[in-house]
Design a protein around this motif. Structure first.
Motif, PDB file in Angstrom:
ATOM      1  N   MET B   1      12.089   6.068  -3.802  1.00  0.00           N
ATOM      2  CA  MET B   1      13.080   5.085  -3.374  1.00  0.00           C
ATOM      3  C   MET B   1      12.452   3.698  -3.250  1.00  0.00           C
ATOM      4  N   ILE B   2      11.259   3.683  -2.607  1.00  0.00           N
ATOM      5  CA  ILE B   2      10.594   2.393  -2.426  1.00  0.00           C
ATOM      6  C   ILE B   2      10.208   1.805  -3.775  1.00  0.00           C
ATOM      7  N   LYS B   3       9.774   2.684  -4.662  1.00  0.00           N
ATOM      8  CA  LYS B   3       9.359   2.244  -5.981  1.00  0.00           C
ATOM      9  C   LYS B   3      10.548   1.606  -6.704  1.00  0.00           C
ATOM     10  N   GLN B   4      11.668   2.288  -6.574  1.00  0.00           N
ATOM     11  CA  GLN B   4      12.890   1.813  -7.206  1.00  0.00           C
ATOM     12  C   GLN B   4      13.255   0.415  -6.712  1.00  0.00           C
ATOM     13  N   LEU B   5      13.186   0.253  -5.387  1.00  0.00           N
ATOM     14  CA  LEU B   5      13.542  -1.043  -4.806  1.00  0.00           C
ATOM     15  C   LEU B   5      12.523  -2.099  -5.206  1.00  0.00           C
ATOM     16  N   ALA B   6      11.238  -1.694  -5.209  1.00  0.00           N
ATOM     17  CA  ALA B   6      10.192  -2.652  -5.546  1.00  0.00           C
ATOM     18  C   ALA B   6      10.392  -3.163  -6.968  1.00  0.00           C
ATOM     19  N   GLY B   7      11.027  -2.352  -7.797  1.00  0.00           N
ATOM     20  CA  GLY B   7      11.306  -2.774  -9.168  1.00  0.00           C
ATOM     21  C   GLY B   7      12.165  -4.020  -9.225  1.00  0.00           C
ATOM     22  N   SER B   8      12.902  -4.258  -8.167  1.00  0.00           N
ATOM     23  CA  SER B   8      13.782  -5.428  -8.163  1.00  0.00           C
ATOM     24  C   SER B   8      13.057  -6.694  -7.694  1.00  0.00           C
ATOM     25  N   LEU B   9      11.777  -6.585  -7.409  1.00  0.00           N
ATOM     26  CA  LEU B   9      11.044  -7.784  -6.960  1.00  0.00           C
ATOM     27  C   LEU B   9      10.826  -8.756  -8.115  1.00  0.00           C
ATOM     28  N   ARG B  10      10.434  -8.167  -9.261  1.00  0.00           N
ATOM     29  CA  ARG B  10      10.191  -8.959 -10.475  1.00  0.00           C
ATOM     30  C   ARG B  10       9.455 -10.274 -10.238  1.00  0.00           C
ATOM     31  N   GLN B  11      10.127 -11.406 -10.552  1.00  0.00           N
ATOM     32  CA  GLN B  11       9.412 -12.692 -10.504  1.00  0.00           C
ATOM     33  C   GLN B  11       8.948 -13.065  -9.102  1.00  0.00           C
ATOM     34  N   TYR B  12       9.387 -12.312  -8.097  1.00  0.00           N
ATOM     35  CA  TYR B  12       8.994 -12.647  -6.729  1.00  0.00           C
ATOM     36  C   TYR B  12       7.845 -11.790  -6.228  1.00  0.00           C
ATOM     37  N   ARG B  13       7.237 -11.059  -7.157  1.00  0.00           N
ATOM     38  CA  ARG B  13       6.122 -10.214  -6.755  1.00  0.00           C
ATOM     39  C   ARG B  13       5.009 -11.081  -6.174  1.00  0.00           C
ATOM     40  N   LYS B  14       4.800 -12.237  -6.809  1.00  0.00           N
ATOM     41  CA  LYS B  14       3.724 -13.130  -6.374  1.00  0.00           C
ATOM     42  C   LYS B  14       3.964 -13.568  -4.922  1.00  0.00           C
ATOM     43  N   ASN B  15       5.205 -13.995  -4.641  1.00  0.00           N
ATOM     44  CA  ASN B  15       5.527 -14.423  -3.277  1.00  0.00           C
ATOM     45  C   ASN B  15       5.325 -13.282  -2.292  1.00  0.00           C
ATOM     46  N   THR B  16       5.692 -12.093  -2.750  1.00  0.00           N
ATOM     47  CA  THR B  16       5.596 -10.935  -1.871  1.00  0.00           C
ATOM     48  C   THR B  16       4.154 -10.653  -1.497  1.00  0.00           C
ATOM     49  N   VAL B  17       3.261 -10.821  -2.467  1.00  0.00           N
ATOM     50  CA  VAL B  17       1.848 -10.545  -2.188  1.00  0.00           C
ATOM     51  C   VAL B  17       1.240 -11.674  -1.369  1.00  0.00           C
ATOM     52  N   LEU B  18       1.630 -12.906  -1.696  1.00  0.00           N
ATOM     53  CA  LEU B  18       1.025 -14.051  -1.004  1.00  0.00           C
ATOM     54  C   LEU B  18       1.388 -14.082   0.486  1.00  0.00           C
ATOM     55  N   THR B  19       2.591 -13.625   0.799  1.00  0.00           N
ATOM     56  CA  THR B  19       3.014 -13.691   2.195  1.00  0.00           C
ATOM     57  C   THR B  19       2.027 -13.001   3.136  1.00  0.00           C
ATOM     58  N   PRO B  20       1.752 -11.711   2.930  1.00  0.00           N
ATOM     59  CA  PRO B  20       0.819 -11.077   3.874  1.00  0.00           C
ATOM     60  C   PRO B  20      -0.570 -11.704   3.847  1.00  0.00           C
ATOM     61  N   ILE B  21      -0.966 -12.243   2.687  1.00  0.00           N
ATOM     62  CA  ILE B  21      -2.299 -12.865   2.632  1.00  0.00           C
ATOM     63  C   ILE B  21      -2.368 -14.050   3.593  1.00  0.00           C
ATOM     64  N   PHE B  22      -1.347 -14.889   3.515  1.00  0.00           N
ATOM     65  CA  PHE B  22      -1.362 -16.052   4.417  1.00  0.00           C
ATOM     66  C   PHE B  22      -1.104 -15.650   5.862  1.00  0.00           C
ATOM     67  N   VAL B  23      -0.328 -14.591   6.017  1.00  0.00           N
ATOM     68  CA  VAL B  23      -0.136 -14.091   7.379  1.00  0.00           C
ATOM     69  C   VAL B  23      -1.487 -13.649   7.933  1.00  0.00           C
ATOM     70  N   THR B  24      -2.295 -13.055   7.086  1.00  0.00           N
ATOM     71  CA  THR B  24      -3.622 -12.617   7.520  1.00  0.00           C
ATOM     72  C   THR B  24      -4.439 -13.798   8.020  1.00  0.00           C
ATOM     73  N   VAL B  25      -4.409 -14.883   7.246  1.00  0.00           N
ATOM     74  CA  VAL B  25      -5.135 -16.088   7.665  1.00  0.00           C
ATOM     75  C   VAL B  25      -4.632 -16.546   9.036  1.00  0.00           C
ATOM     76  N   GLU B  26      -3.320 -16.523   9.160  1.00  0.00           N
ATOM     77  CA  GLU B  26      -2.700 -16.956  10.415  1.00  0.00           C
ATOM     78  C   GLU B  26      -3.191 -16.074  11.569  1.00  0.00           C
ATOM     79  N   VAL B  27      -3.230 -14.775  11.307  1.00  0.00           N
ATOM     80  CA  VAL B  27      -3.651 -13.841  12.353  1.00  0.00           C
ATOM     81  C   VAL B  27      -5.100 -14.079  12.727  1.00  0.00           C
TER      82      VAL B  27
END
Lengths: 652, 583
Positions: B1-27
């Motif tokens: 199910m998660i895989k299926q939904l993740a398939g809809s990320l497409r061009q926003y995959r980059k944003n999705t990955v960058l978010t936790p990275i910057f959150v990490t810096v913030e933390v």
């Protein structure tokens, strides 16, 4: 089923007044009246509410005391203990136990107000829901004809949801934040007035930042809601007509338009969320800045031996004081952030509340009728009112001179020069006069839009006439109480509406105290018994989704049975058999005939075969009766009716 | 199910990955900052070292700016990612629905598709944003804060370790109690909404039977259930905050007690033992640790709530259309002849009785065919097989001599115009609505088909004529007008086969006769199939098919059927009743 299924866009926020205009502190243009009214609902729980306020104060005070505790701990105990050669921990034990006690009170207070809030918020919501529904039931048909169902539904879903969020989360959160802020502020003053000045400067900066960001965010937020409403509206319309889309191979076009609207929503959602998302990091960072500024200022004061000014007087600024103050400053930025996060929720809720109250404030159906329907028994020539259920009904008519008269309910309906229009200056009916004797069958024939249904809408006073008079058993129907008037009328409509429940329940809807046997007898009369027994559980089969498992014709049969159970003296059949094929209708006809026997019946039908045996047939055109008479007379007249009639069999 | 939904990320995959990275810096900044703060107190303020205070203050400011930058960037990316994710999900689902066959559409109710496209996607969007921001933040915060506090004082930090299971267990206990209650509440909400909806639709029934009070009572009953359940749930939920406070306060007191002893023992020397500043840091970490646990539990709740939405969305995404274009489709329809060869049909494989059985029919190109039959005799089901809205369960349906399954679906449907029984107009002008039939039709063309469908007359009476705006669902035109517009729309396709499924039921008989006459004169090439209730609508057809309970009971002309078919005769008589008396 034609125009009933309109589910227009569910708008989360209206773009009317009461919408966020001015950004910043507490949501701009929230109407005072709305707030007041909402609070009046909450004040029904006055005692609960007072208790909540007390508990929140206690809980917030505990938080503030906790910050001061640190100062006491360092200055009052740790530092002296460090000096002492033989440390005596008994003082420390005492203060820690004392703190434990205070904390316990705080925890209990938090628990109490949270639980009380649950009761208040759910109680208020229930009251609002119930009020709204009761008010809605009292609204005139006109309201339902002119408001889309989807919009009204959203009052019960989106708007109430927004209210729930606000009452159960935002209000206590904000209240507690404000109290925390105030108590922290006093705690700060208690430590040092000078340092507090920095905090005040900081508050101004913070406020400015919040108002700028919230302002930008709100613009996008409103646009996001608009785009959402637009997209949802498109989705609803297209999905409702999906089969038509398929038949016309319109899929690609539908995708194209959808993609455009979807993109629009995405852009606005993205911007709105971005501003909302960056607010917290900014507030947190500003909090750090404050911390550093305070640390430097504190250190300077300490090193420079600047005399401290506090609520308790002047003196030196101790190390513990600075530490404590710094800790307090951290407690300061948190609540401000929380309040700013709740603003959107409040604005949404206020918009929702306004919509709900607007529904509640709609003009209800006016009823100044005072003639009522009562059971009577005949004593000689006179009619005597009785509480027992007799088969005899009468209109109880109080007169201005204090006397009462009883008129037997017979079912005579007369129209005198009735004019009517749904809109002010658009007449639909002109000069309608008609006369239906008890037991007569009156039929209306005419093209769509000629005003047939309108006439029946006037008899049961769904709408009130503009000019002329309607008399029922020689009583002006405006004098009859609406509920009693309608009880004396049975109505079967072309668009059948059934309710979730068993078939039996649906038939019994006509008369709630009808026995099972009576319901079955009515079903037999309507020729519905046969197919009902074929259903999986017979009369106990549960219908849902407006009887979606049944064919339109079967649903009409049930609605006929429902009217038969009510057993009213006057019946209105508005295309009641239009979806029943003529062969089945011929079978039903016998039942219909016995159903109509002894009643005044108004029949509207497309099929002329249905109306041929009427006592009088009225041919309507553009809201006027152009011909009237029996079938034979009208045929002989060779007028419009003759044309219609021969039109059916034109090729013979 | 998660895989299926993740398939809809497409061009926003980059944003999705960058978010936790910057959150990490913030933390990281959020953890470093209290450390620096404690140093500022210990080595700056306590030591009365002004240079140190200023230096450390600058370091703190740098950290604050870093944290701000990271937070803003993370916020930006998470907004892009979540808005984009939602948009993609909606798009994927909507496009999928467009490819649905009729039987796919039947499977889902209209309102359920709408809910999935709106409410469910919004739920997922919120959950998604929460997850990419919180799911990285909370565990990291927890780990870093624990690590930092252990670096300050191992023994005191054990207090946290002892407290975490207590809080964790408490939260778990609350959630497990509350979750089923809320699930029940949502179900009850559906019931409540159902009552409102039924009342809105059936308000005339309610009012005519004077059942307002009855309905109010019914509503209040369900409303009461919601009140009971909801307040019960919220009352249990009310333990969340106090539990959290209890743990925080307990930690603080324990740390104060042991911390004070440790400080005294070490003589307040930050190098050897515990210092005042460090004690304050520890207390700050107490908050961080417990808050992140709290956040984790919120994420957990969010996931469980949105799971239902995710399942409903994925269900649509996974729905395969059961009508597929053949590999080498025929792209031209030769003529309007139709054949049914031993056709059987059921809507669902579970139904025990087929809707159509053993249908054999031959319809020549250009013929007019009437179909007659009682309610539920499967008239609609029969004609829906011609434009391949459904596939026959057995047997063969041919158009122009070719199996409908061999055609390109669009080619077939463009040649077979069907006016549905439950027809829809869409919001837009009359012109726009008509052009659904043919986007490039000229204005003259529109007028021509409207004349044929007898719609031109009333359209000309509207002030805006062909530019009259039709409200959603066509509520501002009468039933008969709507039907005529729908017929005109279908005519615009210049179809080889025209199917009218009870499409003139609201049109008066005179007008209907005009429409029929126009068809006969203007569309001689087109095969016309007319489903009707009225004998008059079909009696001049070349052929009349009488359906009864899914079987062809009789075929023939009006005259032969009057002789041979009892059903036809009964229908005829039922409509002639009374008429004969006069003739």
């Amino acid at each position: 089923m034609n125009n009933e299924k309109k589910n227009p866009p569910v708008r989360r926020m209206p773009s009317g007044p009461g919408n966020p205009g001015v950004p910043g502190a507490m949501g701009g243009k929230v109407r005072k009246a709305t707030v007041k009214r909402l609070f009046s609902y909450m004040f029904q729980y006055k005692l609960h509410f007072i208790a909540v306020v007390v508990c929140i104060i206690a809980s917030a005070a505990t938080g503030a005391v906790s910050s001061l505790f640190l100062q006491k701990l360092i200055d009052g105990y740790i530092t002296p203990l460090l000096m002492a050669s033989a440390p005596d921990y008994s003082g420390l034990v005492r203060i820690i136990l004392l703190m434990a006690g205070i904390y316990l009170v705080g925890v209990v207070a938090t628990l109490l107000y949270n639980r009380l809030m649950a009761v208040i918020s759910q109680g208020v919501l229930k009251k609002i829901r119930d009020d709204m529904f009761a008010r809605m039931q009292a609204l005139p048909i006109r309201y339902f004809d002119t408001h889309s169902h989807g919009d009204v539904m959203s009052h019960y879903t989106n708007d109430t949801d927004a209210l729930r969020q606000m009452i159960s989360q935002a209000i206590p959160q904000i209240f507690s934040s404000v109290i925390t802020l105030v108590s922290v502020f006093f705690a700060m003053l208690y430590i040092s007035v000078w340092l507090t000045l920095f905090v005040i400067a900081y508050i101004f900066v913070m406020k400015k930042v919040i108002s700028v960001i919230a302002g930008r965010s709100r613009g996008h937020f409103v646009r996001q809601q608009e785009a959402l409403g637009d997209l949802n509206g498109y989705i609803e319309e297209m999905i409702n007509g999906q089969k038509v889309v398929k038949v016309f191979c319109h899929e690609e076009k539908a995708k194209e338009i959808f993609d455009g609207k979807n993109k629009e929503l995405e852009m606005n959602a993205r911007l709105a969320n971005r501003y909302a998302n960056i607010l917290m990091p900014i507030l947190i960072s500003l909090g750090y800045v404050l911390y550093v500024v305070l640390a430097i200022a504190g250190a300077l004061m300490d090193i420079g031996h600047v005399p401290n000014l506090s609520l308790t007087g002047t003196g030196a600024l101790t190390l513990g004081m600075i530490a404590s103050f710094l800790q307090l400053s951290r407690n300061f930025s948190g609540p401000i952030g929380q309040v700013s996060q709740q603003l959107n929720a409040i604005i949404m809720a206020m918009a929702g509340a306004e919509r709900i109250f607007k529904l509640m404030d709609e003009e209800p159906e006016q009823d100044s009728g005072y003639v009522t329907l009562v059971n009577v028994r005949r004593e000689g020539d006179a009619l005597v009112e009785t509480a027992a259920r007799t088969e005899l009904w009468a209109w109880k008519h109080p007169h201005t001179d204090g006397t009462l008269t009883y008129t037997e309910l017979k079912g005579e309906v007369r129209f005198y020069d009735v004019d009517f229009g749904y809109e002010e200056n658009k007449r639909v009916l002109h000069n309608i006069s008609l006369f239906a004797k008890p037991g007569q069958k009156v039929a209306f024939v005419g093209a769509t839009g000629a005003g047939k249904t309108t006439i029946t809408n006037l008899i049961n006073r769904y709408y009130d006439i503009a000019d002329g008079k309607i008399r029922y058993d020689d009583i002006n129907i405006n004098k009859i109480r609406k509920s009693d008037l309608r009880r004396s009328l049975g109505i079967v409509l072309q668009d059948v509406n059934l309710f979730t429940g068993t078939v039996m329940d649906n038939i019994r809807y006509g008369r709630l105290d009808a026995t099972d046997e009576e319901c079955i007898a009515a079903a037999k009369l309507a020729n519905a018994d046969g197919f009902i027994r074929m259903l999986p559980k017979g009369y106990q089969t549960v219908l849902s989704g407006d009887g979606s498992g049944l064919s339109q014709g079967q649903r009409q049969l049930i609605s006929i049975a429902r009217a038969a159970v009510a057993d009213p003296p006057v019946m209105i059949l508005d295309e009641a058999t239009s979806s029943i094929d003529t062969r089945t209708e011929a079978h039903v006809q016998r039942g219909m005939d016995s159903l109509m026997k002894g009643r005044t019946v108004f029949v509207i039908a497309h099929r002329l075969s249905t109306v041929q045996n009427a006592n009088v047939i009225m041919v309507l055109e553009h809201g006027e009766i152009i011909e009237r008479g029996t079938h034979e007379a009208l045929i002989a007249e060779k007028g419009k009716y003759y044309q219609l009639y021969t039109g059916v069999f034109e090729l013979e | 199910m998660i895989k299926q939904l993740a398939g809809s990320l497409r061009q926003y995959r980059k944003n999705t990955v960058l978010t936790p990275i910057f959150v990490t810096v913030e933390v990281i900044m959020e953890v470093v900052i209290p450390l620096l703060m404690s140093r500022l107190i210990d080595y700056g303020i306590t030591a009365r070292n002004m240079n140190y205070v200023v230096g450390m203050g600058c370091a703190l400011l740098v950290c604050a700016v870093l944290s701000l930058a990271a937070g803003v960037i993370a916020g930006h990316h998470s907004a892009f990612a979540s808005a984009g994710f939602a948009a993609n999900l909606r798009r994927d689902m909507y496009h999928r629905v467009q490819d649905f066959s009729f039987s796919n559409i039947d499977k889902y109710s209209t309102s359920s598709i709408i809910t999935r496209l709106t409410t469910d996607v919004t739920n997922l969007q919120n959950a998604f944003m929460m997850i990419i921001r919180m799911a990285s933040r909370s565990p990291l915060m927890l780990i870093f804060s624990l690590a930092a506090s252990f670096s300050i004082d191992t023994r005191l930090s054990l207090i946290f370790l002892a407290m975490i299971p207590v809080l964790g267990f408490g939260l778990w206990f609350i959630i497990s109690k509350v979750h089923p209650i809320f699930m029940r509440v949502f179900k009850t909400y559906d019931r409540l909404n159902n009552i409102v909806q039924e009342n809105l639709r059936g308000i005339r029934v309610v009012k005519s039977f004077v059942r307002e009070d009855y309905e109010i009572k019914k509503f209040a009953g369900v409303s009461e259930v919601i009140y009971d359940d909801f307040s019960k749930g919220e009352k249990i939920n009310a333990f969340n905050m106090p539990l959290m406070q209890l743990c925080t306060y307990a930690c603080m007191l324990l740390i104060s007690w042991f911390g004070a002893k440790a400080i005294v023992a070490s003589g307040g020397n930050p190098i050897g033992g515990l210092s005042t500043g460090e004690l304050m840091s520890l207390i700050t970490y107490t908050m961080s640790i417990l808050i992140s646990l709290m956040m984790l539990s919120m994420v957990f709740i969010m996931i469980t709530i949105s799971r239902a939405s995710a399942e409903r969305v994925v269900e649509v995404l996974n729905e395969e259309s059961d009508l597929k274009n053949p590999p080498a489709p025929v792209t031209a329809v030769p003529d309007g002849s139709i054949g049914f060869e031993n056709v059987c049909f059921t809507y669902s494989s579970l139904a025990d009785k087929p809707v159509l059985t053993g249908i054999d029919l031959k319809i020549g190109s250009g013929e007019t065919v009437g179909i007659l039959g009682g309610t539920g005799s499967s008239k609609t089901s029969l004609v829906q097989l011609i434009p391949r809205l459904y596939d026959a369960t057995a047997g063969r349906v041919t158009v122009g001599g070719v199996d409908v399954r061999d055609y390109d679906i669009e080619t077939l449907r463009d040649s077979v115009a069907m006016v549905l029984q439950k027809n829809e107009l869409f919001s837009g002008t009359i012109k726009e609505n008509l052009r659904w039939g043919n986007p490039s039709a000229s204005d003259e063309e529109l007028v021509r088909v409207c004349r044929l469908a007898q719609a031109d007359g009333f359209i000309q009476e509207f002030p805006d004529k062909y530019d009259t705006y039709i409200e959603q669902g066509g509520t501002n035109v009468s039933g008969g007008q709507k039907q005529r517009l729908c017929i005109a729309r279908a005519l615009l396709k210049k179809p080889k086969i025209l199917i009218l499924d009870d499409s003139t039921s609201a049109v008066d008989t005179g007008t209907e006769a005009l429409i029929r006459r126009a068809f006969l004169a203007e569309l001689p090439e087109t095969t016309k199939i007319i489903i009707a209730q009225r004998i008059s609508s079909v009696q001049d057809a070349d052929k009349i098919i009488v359906l009864d309970d899914g079987l062809v009971s009789a075929t023939g002309t009006h005259d032969t059927l009057l002789e041979t078919s009892q059903i036809y005769r009964e229908v005829y008589e039922s409509q002639m009743k009374g008429g004969k008396v006069n003739e």
